[in-house]
Structure formats: structure tokens, C-alpha cells
Design an enzyme around this catalytic site. Structure first.
Site, short mmCIF file in Angstrom:
data_model
loop_
_atom_site.label_atom_id
_atom_site.label_comp_id
_atom_site.label_asym_id
_atom_site.label_seq_id
_atom_site.Cartn_x
_atom_site.Cartn_y
_atom_site.Cartn_z
N TYR A 31 0.82 -1.21 0.00
CA TYR A 31 0.00 0.00 0.00
C TYR A 31 0.85 1.26 0.00
CZ TYR A 31 -4.25 -2.69 0.94
OH TYR A 31 -5.31 -3.55 0.86
N LYS A 52 2.21 -15.30 2.40
CA LYS A 52 2.16 -16.03 1.13
C LYS A 52 3.61 -16.41 0.81
CE LYS A 52 -0.12 -17.50 -2.50
NZ LYS A 52 -1.02 -18.66 -2.42
N ASP A 102 -4.35 -17.71 1.29
CA ASP A 102 -5.51 -18.32 0.60
C ASP A 102 -6.17 -19.36 1.50
OD1 ASP A 102 -3.03 -19.54 0.26
OD2 ASP A 102 -3.50 -20.42 -1.68
N ASP A 124 -6.15 -6.37 5.37
CA ASP A 124 -7.29 -5.58 4.89
C ASP A 124 -8.43 -6.52 4.50
OD1 ASP A 124 -8.86 -3.57 3.91
OD2 ASP A 124 -7.52 -2.97 2.29
N ASP A 126 -11.93 -7.79 7.04
CA ASP A 126 -13.31 -7.55 6.60
C ASP A 126 -14.07 -8.87 6.45
OD1 ASP A 126 -13.09 -4.86 6.67
OD2 ASP A 126 -13.46 -4.50 4.55
#
Ligand code: NAD
Length: 358
Positions: A137, A192, A224, A248, A252
Site C-alpha cells: 500500500y 504467502k 488463501d 485488509d 473484513d
């Protein structure tokens, strides 16, 4: 000791829900100086900027910030730097708020609100720690450039850069291990590492930091798989720590397991435990001014403020059990109501929590 609390109500339902959280804070046996300042669209309207200097100064001088929500569709045409949401990014940056605490808890009384089967989520209580100031980001370089070689030569290409410095991983790892110590002693680091160098580095550093916390059981999971497990068997997690991008998305996802956006608080802390506390929901312009918003996420944010920035865990527990009590009594704002049952208003819910606190 007197604690300074900066209250930034913001837009839409922000002022309505924050008012109830402030009533709860004022009812507690603790010495607080509470000062309010405009933020977001309200600040843009009054001062031409979503995060005026005076608001930022107040936030920086405080022990903690209680934040409502910002945003409204009417500001969507403003240039990006003047949009209400920029205030949150500005506060995070100026205050160095790198550790985002996102609990996902489901009071047993609300298990039916989830889209998952009640037995999968009833009593869910997990904590996602998201690194908030680094990762892809904020990585440089980024932008759009012309490809100079390979199969896409001559085309325009969008690109971003993922990176984490060792100190950035270490500090969020320490926060996560300490949070796990205060809970069940289990920490799952999500990355990951099978594909990304940044993730392998993240994992290596987390393993190193783990040596300082022999009482915490550390596990690792690819992002994942973590997304699948959060939906399959969310209660198997306790504390999850992960980077900005994965956090992020996963936070959520976890929030939605509970099905009730008006119930979830969050905290963002810096290295000196100064923090910004806010419900995870937005300014809900569709119901602003109707007196129907659920103030419990804001009240639970105030509980997190007491626990993490003021070190008053016992008062935080009292506020959380008062919320639990009103739910047990059957009180529901409109967002939580089952068809055919009567809803209480924002202020009536605040009254009930205050009554339960007595
Ligand atoms: P939202 O969270 O504001 O609302 C989504 C839905 O949930 C709406 O139907 C709303 O009525 C309902 N809802 C939200 N909070 C509620 C509460 N406490 N009680 C009852 N119902 C509630 O998301 P949105 O509609 O996508 O965004 C509205 C505005 O909020 C936008 O301008 C967006 O940019 C902004 N926003 C701000 C924040 C923040 O301040 N941190 C976060 C998300 C969105």
C-alpha cells in the site's frame, strides 16, 4: 492521573454513535478530559480540509482518539486529498499507528445475524492484527510505466512494490505475541511465503521474534488457506497477525462472519500505545439523522480505548459486560432486529448500556 481524550465524531451517524460512547466514558470512575474537534466532511465544510491542523494537534496531544466515521456521497467529486477519508490516512500517518486491532466477536445472542450456521460462529472471538503503515500500500516505486522488454514490450503497465523492513515486521510481531499472551496463547501468522519473497522474510522474522515468547504457540498459514479456514471453522483461530494487504481483506471477511456491522470496534496503536479507536462501519448516510444507528460498535471501541491506551482493562471488561447484558435483555437497534420485533433508538440503546453499568 487525568487522561486526554480527543473525540472526532465526523460525519453521518458518526456524531450520533460517538455521543453514546462518550456518555459511557463519562459514567466511569476515571478522570478524563474530553475535547471534541471536527474531522472528515464536517471539517471540510467548516475549515476547507478534512483534517485541519487544530484537529491533528488535538489528536496528537491526546492519550487516545475516539473516532466516529467520515464520508458522504456529496464529497465524492472533491479532489482525492480533500475527501473525508483522507483524514483517517492522515491521522494514521501523523501518529504512526502501525498496529490495527480488529476483533471479530459474535455475542451468542446475535448468532442468527451471521450468514454462516449459528454453530460455526456462536461465541466467535478472534483478533486480527493487521500491520497498517507498510506493505504494497505504501511501497515505492509505484505508478504506470512503459514496458521495455518481454512479451508486453511497448505496452503501458501499472505496478506497485511490496516490501517490509525488518523493524516493521518485528514491531507488529511483538504486539501480536503480547496480544496472544493476554488471550489463549495461540498466534497464527498469515503470509504467502510460498510465492512472495516479502512473505518469506516476514515469516523468518516472526519465527525469530517467537523465541522471546516461548509461552505462545505460533503457527503459519498461507493467506488463501486462511481465507478458507475463516469461513470453514473460524473458531479455530485466536489471534491472527498479518501484513497490510492480507489484513485488509481478512479482517473484513472476519467482520462479516458476525453479520452485524454495527457491533464491531477497532483500534490502531502506535509504539507508545497511543491509539485511535473507531467502529469498523462507515458514516451510513442512508440512516444518518434518523436516530436508528447502532451505537454498540462505538461503545465497544471506547472499551478498547480503556484497555489498550489507558491500561484500564477492568473498566473495559465492565463496559463489554454491560453491552452483553443489554443484548441478553433482548434490546436491539433496527440493524439487529428480527422481523416483527420492535427496535430501540440509538439513545435508548445508550441509556440501556448506562443502566447496565450501574
Ligand atoms: P457504511 O458502513 O457506512 O454502511 C453500510 C450499511 O451498513 C448501510 O446500510 C448502513 O446503514 C449500515 N450501517 C453501518 N453502520 C451502522 C450502524 N452503526 N447501525 C446501523 N446500521 C449501520 O458503508 P458505506 O455505505 O459503504 O459508506 C458510507 C460512507 O462511509 C462512505 O462515504 C464511505 O467512504 C464511508 N466509510 C467511512 C469509514 C470510516 O470512517 N472509517 C469506513 C467505511 C466507509
Amino acid at each position: 492521573m487525568t487522561y486526554n481524550i480527543a473525540v472526532l465524531p465526523g460525519d453521518g451517524i458518526g456524531p450520533e454513535i460517538v455521543e453514546q460512547a462518550v456518555r459511557v466514558l463519562r459514567a466511569l470512575p476515571i478522570d478524563l478530559t474530553i475535547q471534541t474537534a471536527p474531522v472528515g466532511g464536517a471539517a471540510y465544510d467548516a475549515h476547507g480540509h478534512p483534517l485541519p491542523d487544530a484537529t491533528l494537534a488535538l489528536a496528537k496531544q491526546s492519550h487516545a482518539v475516539l473516532f466516529g466515521a467520515v464520508g458522504d456521497w456529496k464529497y465524492d467529486k472533491l479532489e482525492r486529498s480533500l475527501r473525508p477519508e483522507q483524514a483517517i490516512l492522515g491521522l494514521r500517518k501523523a501518529m504512526g499507528l502501525f498496529a490495527n486491532f480488529r476483533p471479530a466477536m459474535l455475542f451468542p445472542e446475535l448468532a442468527k445475524a451471521s450468514s454462516l450456521k449459528p454453530e460455526l460462529v456462536a461465541g466467535l472471538d478472534i483478533l486480527i492484527l493487521r500491520e497498517l503503515t507498510g506493505d504494497i500500500y505504501f511501497g515505492q516505486p509505484r505508478g504506470v510505466r512503459e514496458v521495455t522488454e518481454g512479451p508486453f514490450k511497448g505496452e503501458q503497465q501499472g505496478y506497485d512494490t511490496m516490501h517490509y523492513a525488518e523493524s516493521e515486521v518485528r514491531r507488529i510481531a511483538h504486539v501480536a505475541f503480547q496480544a496472544a499472551q493476554q488471550r489463549s496463547g495461540r498466534l497464527c501468522s498469515v503470509d504467502k511465503a510460498n510465492v512472495l519473497e516479502t512473505s518469506q522474510f516476514w515469516r523468518d522474522i516472526v519465527i525469530e521474534v517467537a523465541k522471546e515468547y516461548p509461552d505462545v504457540a505460533l503457527s503459519h498459514m498461507y493467506v488463501d488457506n486462511a481465507a478458507m479456514q475463516l469461513i470453514r471453522a473460524p473458531k479455530e483461530f485466536d489471534v491472527i497477525v498479518t501484513g497490510n494487504l492480507f489484513g485488509d481483506i481478512l479482517s473484513d471477511t472476519a467482520a462479516m462472519l458476525t453479520g452485524s456491522i454495527g457491533m464491531l470496534p477497532s483500534a490502531s496503536l502506535n509504539a507508545s500505545s497511543q491509539g485511535l479507536y473507531e467502529p469498523i462501519h462507515g458514516s451510513a448516510p442512508d440512516i444518518a439523522g434518523t436516530g436508528t444507528a447502532n451505537p454498540l460498535a462505538a461503545i465497544l471501541s471506547a472499551a478498547m480505548l480503556l484497555r489498550y491506551s489507558l491500561n484500564h482493562g477492568e473498566l473495559a471488561n465492565q463496559v463489554e459486560s454491560a453491552v452483553q447484558q443489554v443484548l441478553e435483555q433482548g434490546l436491539r437497534t433496527a440493524d439487529l432486529c428480527e422481523e416483527g420485533t420492535a427496535a430501540v433508538s440509538t439513545s435508548e440503546m445508550g441509556d440501556a448500556v448506562l443502566e447496565a453499568l450501574k
